[in-house]
Design an enzyme around this catalytic site. Structure first.
Site, PDB file in Angstrom:
ATOM      1  CE  LYS A 204      31.299  51.727  16.635  1.00 32.29           C
ATOM      2  NZ  LYS A 204      30.617  52.281  17.780  1.00 32.29           N
ATOM      3  NE  ARG A 238      34.962  55.835  21.636  1.00 33.82           N
ATOM      4  CZ  ARG A 238      35.493  54.857  20.928  1.00 33.82           C
ATOM      5  NH1 ARG A 238      35.014  54.559  19.743  1.00 33.82           N
ATOM      6  NH2 ARG A 238      36.516  54.169  21.418  1.00 33.82           N
TER       7      ARG A 238
HETATM    8  N1  HH2 Z   1      32.579  52.293  20.040  1.00 32.19           N
HETATM    9  C1  HH2 Z   1      33.706  51.586  20.241  1.00 32.19           C
HETATM   10  C2  HH2 Z   1      34.369  51.633  21.472  1.00 32.19           C
HETATM   11  N2  HH2 Z   1      33.920  52.407  22.467  1.00 32.19           N
HETATM   12  N3  HH2 Z   1      32.330  53.939  23.307  1.00 32.19           N
HETATM   13  C3  HH2 Z   1      31.216  54.654  23.143  1.00 32.19           C
HETATM   14  N4  HH2 Z   1      30.748  55.418  24.134  1.00 32.19           N
HETATM   15  N5  HH2 Z   1      30.507  54.617  21.977  1.00 32.19           N
HETATM   16  C4  HH2 Z   1      30.904  53.850  20.920  1.00 32.19           C
HETATM   17  O1  HH2 Z   1      30.199  53.838  19.882  1.00 32.19           O
HETATM   18  C5  HH2 Z   1      32.100  53.086  21.061  1.00 32.19           C
HETATM   19  C6  HH2 Z   1      32.797  53.151  22.299  1.00 32.19           C
HETATM   20  C7  HH2 Z   1      34.246  50.763  19.113  1.00 32.19           C
HETATM   21  O2  HH2 Z   1      35.167  51.513  18.328  1.00 32.19           O
HETATM   22  P1  HH2 Z   1      36.743  51.376  18.460  1.00 32.19           P
HETATM   23  O3  HH2 Z   1      37.193  51.816  19.817  1.00 32.19           O
HETATM   24  O4  HH2 Z   1      37.433  52.059  17.359  1.00 32.19           O
HETATM   25  O5  HH2 Z   1      37.000  49.849  18.213  1.00 32.19           O
HETATM   26  P2  HH2 Z   1      37.495  48.697  19.164  1.00 32.19           P
HETATM   27  O6  HH2 Z   1      36.432  48.489  20.200  1.00 32.19           O
HETATM   28  O7  HH2 Z   1      37.671  47.529  18.243  1.00 32.19           O
HETATM   29  O8  HH2 Z   1      38.780  49.137  19.812  1.00 32.19           O
END
Ligand code: HH2
Length: 278
Positions: A204, A238
């Site tokens: 992040k 995660r």
């Molecule tokens: N962060 C993201 C998405 N889902 N869910 C939980 N529970 N906690 C988090 O910190 C979290 C999440 C964002 O990361 P990512 O899925 O890699 O990115 P994007 O939303 O751009 O797909």
């Protein structure tokens, strides 16, 4: 928890695993590297992201979840949409990871309860499109904690078994760099909510702000953040890339075991010493 983004626009890996075959292969590689479950998502929630229709999201994730479940891989679906969660659970998913903590669709709670699924309830300020616009809190830890407490209460009142709820302070979701660091530093204050804590620090931007590294070079920072979270009571991590965090946590666990053994041994010794003069 290994991340499988079946999206063209995720902040760190958008477009890499869009097809079903690529997503399934990536998920299997994450399991091979030591993940205990994978989180499959079809909509980016990065700051500024535009919402995706339920049809598009479903088209992206349903075949992947079906295939992974058939292979025996434990799957979480990363969605806030009822129809997507329903199809995912019917296809074999065992978790619903809802970044809106059931605020986007409160019926999600009953769905999770009906399926006896686990859910992750996360704190977010507002919605992805606007969440980074001047986020303010009285005290970020107390505010996020009381939000999670309320959402846990809501889920349980709707029939979700308390032991099926995981809580997440939502790093990066409507928080400044300082607020993210504060949440991480004081994560132990969430432990008395009585539910396992999930932490999503992976790659992040607050880690980029601290290290000066671009999104493709934040694995060491991710592992460090997860290790610090582990030390403060987090139970689920995660991550996009499993290896470094897995290794960091393995070392931390080995140390914790050793400390446990030493404490038990010292307790025995002091008991012995104490018992001596008696
Ligand atoms: N962060 C993201 C998405 N889902 N869910 C939980 N529970 N906690 C988090 O910190 C979290 C999440 C964002 O990361 P990512 O899925 O890699 O990115 P994007 O939303 O751009 O797909």
């Amino acid at each position: 928890m290994g991340i499988v983004n079946v999206t063209p626009d995720s902040f760190s890996d958008g477009g890499r695993t869009v097809g079903c075959q690529a997503a399934v292969a990536h998920a299997c590689a994450l399991i091979e590297a030591g993940a205990d479950l994978v989180d499959v998502g079809g909509e980016s929630t990065r700051p500024g992201a535009e919402p995706v229709s339920a049809d598009d999201e479903l088209r992206r994730v349903a075949p992947v979840i079906e295939r992974l479940s058939a292979l025996g891989v434990p799957v979480s679906v990363d969605t806030s949409k009822l129809v997507v969660a329903k199809a995912a659970l019917e296809a074999g998913a065992v978790w619903v990871n809802d970044v809106t903590a059931f605020l986007a669709d409160p019926r999600m709670a009953e769905l999770v309860a009906e399926h006896g699924a686990t859910c992750c309830l996360m704190h977010m300020r507002g919605e992805p499109r606007t969440m980074q616009l001047d986020p303010r809190y009285d005290d970020v830890v107390s505010d996020v904690k009381s939000f999670l407490e309320d959402r846990l209460e809501f889920a349980v009142a709707a029939g979700v078994a308390e032991e099926c709820v995981v809580l997440d302070p939502g790093l990066g979701f409507g928080k400044t760099v300082t607020q993210n660091l504060e949440l991480l530093r004081r994560l132990d204050e969430f432990v008395d909510l009585g539910r396992p804590l999930l932490i999503g620090a992976s790659r992040k931007s607050f880690l980029g702000a601290v290290t000066g590294r671009g999104v493709a070079h934040r694995e060491a920072a991710t592992a460090a953040a997860n290790l610090l979270a582990f030390e403060r009571g987090a139970k689920i991590f995660r991550v996009h890339h499993v290896g470094p965090t897995r290794d960091a946590l393995t070392v931390a666990s080995a140390l914790r075991c050793q400390t446990g053994h030493r404490k038990a041994r010292d307790r025995g010794r002091s008991l012995h010493t104490f018992a001596g003069p008696l």
